[in-house]
Every structure is written in structure tokens, then in C-alpha cells.
Scaffold this motif. Structure first.
Motif, mmCIF file in Angstrom:
data_model
loop_
_atom_site.group_PDB
_atom_site.id
_atom_site.type_symbol
_atom_site.label_atom_id
_atom_site.label_comp_id
_atom_site.label_asym_id
_atom_site.label_seq_id
_atom_site.Cartn_x
_atom_site.Cartn_y
_atom_site.Cartn_z
ATOM 1 N N SER A 187 -58.260 -59.088 -17.213
ATOM 2 C CA SER A 187 -59.484 -57.825 -17.187
ATOM 3 C C SER A 187 -60.124 -58.756 -16.393
ATOM 4 O O SER A 187 -60.809 -58.473 -15.623
ATOM 5 C CB SER A 187 -58.954 -56.845 -17.519
ATOM 6 N N ILE A 224 -47.355 -55.338 -17.583
ATOM 7 C CA ILE A 224 -49.276 -54.958 -17.176
ATOM 8 C C ILE A 224 -49.289 -54.494 -15.436
ATOM 9 O O ILE A 224 -49.977 -53.540 -15.513
ATOM 10 C CB ILE A 224 -50.011 -55.904 -18.159
ATOM 11 N N CYS A 225 -49.255 -55.949 -14.862
ATOM 12 C CA CYS A 225 -50.013 -54.761 -13.435
ATOM 13 C C CYS A 225 -48.984 -54.833 -12.932
ATOM 14 O O CYS A 225 -48.206 -55.235 -11.607
ATOM 15 C CB CYS A 225 -50.430 -56.486 -12.519
ATOM 16 N N MET A 256 -58.914 -50.254 -8.535
ATOM 17 C CA MET A 256 -57.305 -49.929 -6.871
ATOM 18 C C MET A 256 -57.564 -48.355 -7.468
ATOM 19 O O MET A 256 -56.933 -48.279 -8.044
ATOM 20 C CB MET A 256 -56.474 -50.770 -7.657
ATOM 21 N N ALA A 267 -59.060 -55.183 -11.045
ATOM 22 C CA ALA A 267 -59.813 -54.767 -12.265
ATOM 23 C C ALA A 267 -60.608 -53.229 -12.507
ATOM 24 O O ALA A 267 -60.992 -52.899 -12.218
ATOM 25 C CB ALA A 267 -59.897 -55.710 -13.249
ATOM 26 N N CYS A 306 -60.871 -60.897 -13.361
ATOM 27 C CA CYS A 306 -60.310 -60.306 -11.922
ATOM 28 C C CYS A 306 -60.294 -59.758 -11.271
ATOM 29 O O CYS A 306 -61.639 -58.130 -11.745
ATOM 30 C CB CYS A 306 -58.254 -59.420 -12.872
ATOM 31 N N CYS A 324 -54.752 -52.244 -17.014
ATOM 32 C CA CYS A 324 -56.124 -53.317 -17.302
ATOM 33 C C CYS A 324 -56.694 -53.246 -17.971
ATOM 34 O O CYS A 324 -56.834 -54.422 -18.217
ATOM 35 C CB CYS A 324 -56.553 -52.929 -15.422
ATOM 36 N N ARG A 351 -53.731 -59.202 -6.326
ATOM 37 C CA ARG A 351 -55.000 -58.942 -7.292
ATOM 38 C C ARG A 351 -55.906 -59.789 -7.653
ATOM 39 O O ARG A 351 -57.235 -59.316 -7.691
ATOM 40 C CB ARG A 351 -54.166 -57.642 -8.144
ATOM 41 N N CYS A 401 -54.730 -56.300 -19.746
ATOM 42 C CA CYS A 401 -54.480 -57.124 -19.519
ATOM 43 C C CYS A 401 -55.497 -57.943 -19.481
ATOM 44 O O CYS A 401 -56.619 -57.987 -19.720
ATOM 45 C CB CYS A 401 -55.077 -56.721 -17.969
HETATM 46 S S1 SF4 Z 1 -56.739 -57.097 -14.042
HETATM 47 FE FE1 SF4 Z 1 -55.720 -57.554 -12.574
HETATM 48 S S2 SF4 Z 1 -54.066 -58.674 -12.891
HETATM 49 FE FE2 SF4 Z 1 -54.374 -57.108 -14.950
HETATM 50 S S3 SF4 Z 1 -53.543 -55.583 -14.509
HETATM 51 FE FE3 SF4 Z 1 -55.348 -55.173 -13.441
HETATM 52 S S4 SF4 Z 1 -55.770 -55.661 -11.309
HETATM 53 FE FE4 SF4 Z 1 -53.779 -56.460 -12.600
#
Ligand code: SF4
Length: 294
Positions: free
Chosen positions: A202, A188-189, A211, A208, A205, A196, A144, A199
Motif C-alpha cells: 500500500s 487482497i487486491c 479507487m 491505494a 501503490c 488496501c 493498479r 496490503c
Molecule cells: S494497495 Fe494497491 S496493490 Fe494493494 S490492494 Fe490496494 S490497490 Fe491493490
């Protein structure tokens, strides 16, 4: 690197505490815990590890254990073959490496039951070696972070993940870093509904908040009566653990205990399972009687 420092700072306040993460943990403890963690949940390993180390305080004690002793001490862990392979690895360490667990992942990989993940994990967590460790949590987090993923089921190939890992694993803090990524992935992930908004990464990423949440169905295991065959193999070993060491139980009593009411076909199936356990070194059979292996 900002990403690395941010995650390490987060980990300092959110680390999950486990016996195998103590400061200056002995490599033997890492070898045992990493073998246990291959297919058993962390809470169960946290409970079983201290009891196991009481019975086998050193690698020499482990190397000298019989199949039967290993299978009894592995109770509650599942996937019993791991217990025998761990003992075989201990034997090889005593015989080939004079009882000293190697720090080189290539040497570790030559030991029984030690694959690419476990060899990297031991080198990293026991010796702080700067090696790429990829377990299911780390694969997901790196995937990710390395590129924008469109669904929660997407995972990037290992070559890309390896190159990404090489670019971010900090020098001299490999163990700390990998624990931090694992914990981010576990809490978290996560595989579904990643948090996110909570996180620390974030803002850095690409995946973030974007998805789509989907679940991929896993390939089916061989089943019997609607349950995986490995569960039934575990039940056979569990039943034999309850028999006094060295004593046999008749196959018909074992069959009734495991299957209850059953057909001829089911009885033959159970015989095949027992014979498979004999070949794997878990069970000793004498005619129509069986017991846990010595
Ligand atoms: S920000 Fe990125 S690393 Fe963090 S939980 Fe979301 S997808 Fe995972």
C-alpha cells in the motif's frame, strides 16, 4: 527492488498451498493443472488433479487416451473441449518432442490448446523462466501498481503491463514472484473492494485507497431457458457419461432427460446442440441414437 522483495516476503507467510505448487513440480503436472485452471476454479482443480494423475500418470498415458476416456475423466471440470485439446497437446509432445515438454514459450504455443497465457505459465512455473505471465489477477494488480486507477474496473493495456512486468520480475525467482502476485490478486487486491489496509504494497501503490468500486457488466453468452448454452452442452455430455461405455441412448430419451417438458422448437434446438457436440468430437451419433465419443 523494494516492491519485489516486500511482496515475496508477504507471500512466504500467506501462500495458498496447491498440489501444482510443490517444490520441483514436474512439468507434466504444470501442463495438466494449467489447462484445468484455464476455466475451472482452483478448489475444484485441487480436488480433481490428483485423481486425473492417477489415471494418466505420464504424458504417454495421456497421449494414448481416447476421446471417451478423456471426457469421462474430465467430469466435473466443465468446458469439455479442453480435455481433448490437452490430450492432443500430449500427443504432439510425444510425437514431436519425444515426450519432453518444451520450456520455450514459442514451442509451447505451437501445441494444441496452448495460448499465450498457458505457454508463459508453463515456462514460468515448470521451468522458472523469466517470462511475463498475465492472468486476470496479475493484470489487475499490475494495473493498479503501474499507475493511479480511479475505479476498480480499470485495467491498463498489455503493452504497458508487459513493460512494467519486465522491470520487476526478479531473476531466478520468476515462479515464486508470479505465484505471489497471483495470490495478492486473489486474496487482497481483489476485483471489488480491494483490502488496501491489509496490503503489503500500500505504501508503494498509486491506487491505494483511491479507487471507486464499480462493476462492468460482461458480454452476454448465448442463452437457452435463461442459462448459458455451454451449461446445456455440459448436461448432454454429463448424461452420456452415465451411459455404459460403447452403449447408445436414444435421442428421444436424452431429450426427455435434458429438457423434461419441451416444445418442438426446443427439441430442434437440442438436436443442434447434439450435432455441434458430434462435430467437436465429444459425441457419436447413429441415426436417432447417441453416445459419448470413443
Ligand atoms: S494497495 Fe494497491 S496493490 Fe494493494 S490492494 Fe490496494 S490497490 Fe491493490
Amino acid at each position: 527492488m523494494e516492491l519485489t522483495q516486500t511482496l515475496i516476503d508477504w507471500y512466504k507467510h500467506h501462500a495458498r498451498l496447491f498440489p501444482w505448487r510443490m517444490k520441483n513440480v514436474h512439468p507434466y503436472v504444470v501442463l495438466v493443472s494449467e489447462t484445468m485452471l484455464q476455466q475451472t476454479q482452483t478448489s475444484r482443480v485441487a480436488e480433481k488433479l490428483p485423481l486425473f494423475l492417477e489415471v494418466f500418470p505420464t504424458i504417454h498415458d495421456l497421449a494414448n487416451a481416447s476421446n471417451g476416456t478423456m471426457l469421462r475423466q474430465w467430469q466435473g471440470m466443465g468446458y469439455n473441449s479442453r480435455a481433448l485439446r490437452l490430450r492432443d497437446a500430449a500427443k504432439a509432445i510425444v510425437n514431436v518432442h519425444k515426450g519432453v515438454i518444451p520450456s520455450d514459450p514459442d514451442l509451447l504455443r505451437r501445441l494444441p490448446g496452448i495460448g499465450p497465457y498457458t505457454s508463459a505459465a508453463i515456462a514460468c512455473f515448470a521451468f522458472n523462466k523469466r517470462v511475463v505471465v498475465l492472468d486476470v489477477n496479475i493484470r489487475r494488480v499490475y494495473s493498479r501498481l503501474v499507475a493511479r486507477q480511479t475505479t476498480t474496473a480499470d485495467v491498463v493495456d498489455d503493452d504497458t503491463l508487459g513493460a512494467f512486468a519486465e522491470s520487476i520480475i526478479p531473476l531466478r525467482r520468476s515462479s515464486l514472484w508470479h505465484h505471489a502476485v497471483m495470490d495478492l490478486g486473489a486474496t487482497i487486491c481483489t476485483a471489488h473492494n480491494p483490502k488496501c489496509d491489509a496490503c503489503p504494497l500500500s505504501s508503494m501503490c498509486p491506487s491505494a485507497f483511491v479507487m471507486q468500486n464499480i462493476t462492468r457488466t460482461k458480454p452476454q453468452e448465448p442463452m437457452f431457458r435463461g442459462q448459458p448454452q455451454r451449461i446445456w452442452r455440459g448436461r448432454i455430455v454429463e448424461a452420456l457419461r452415465g451411459v455404459q461405455a460403447g452403449r447408445y441412448i436414444t435421442i428421444s430419451a436424452l431429450r426427455k432427460h435434458i429438457l423434461g417438458e419441451h416444445s418442438e422448437t426446443e427439441a430442434r434446438w437440442l438436436e443442434d446442440m447434439i450435432d455441434a457436440l458430434v462435430r467437436a468430437g465429444h459425441v457419436t451419433r447413429s441415426g436417432q441414437k447417441a453416445r459419448l465419443a470413443d
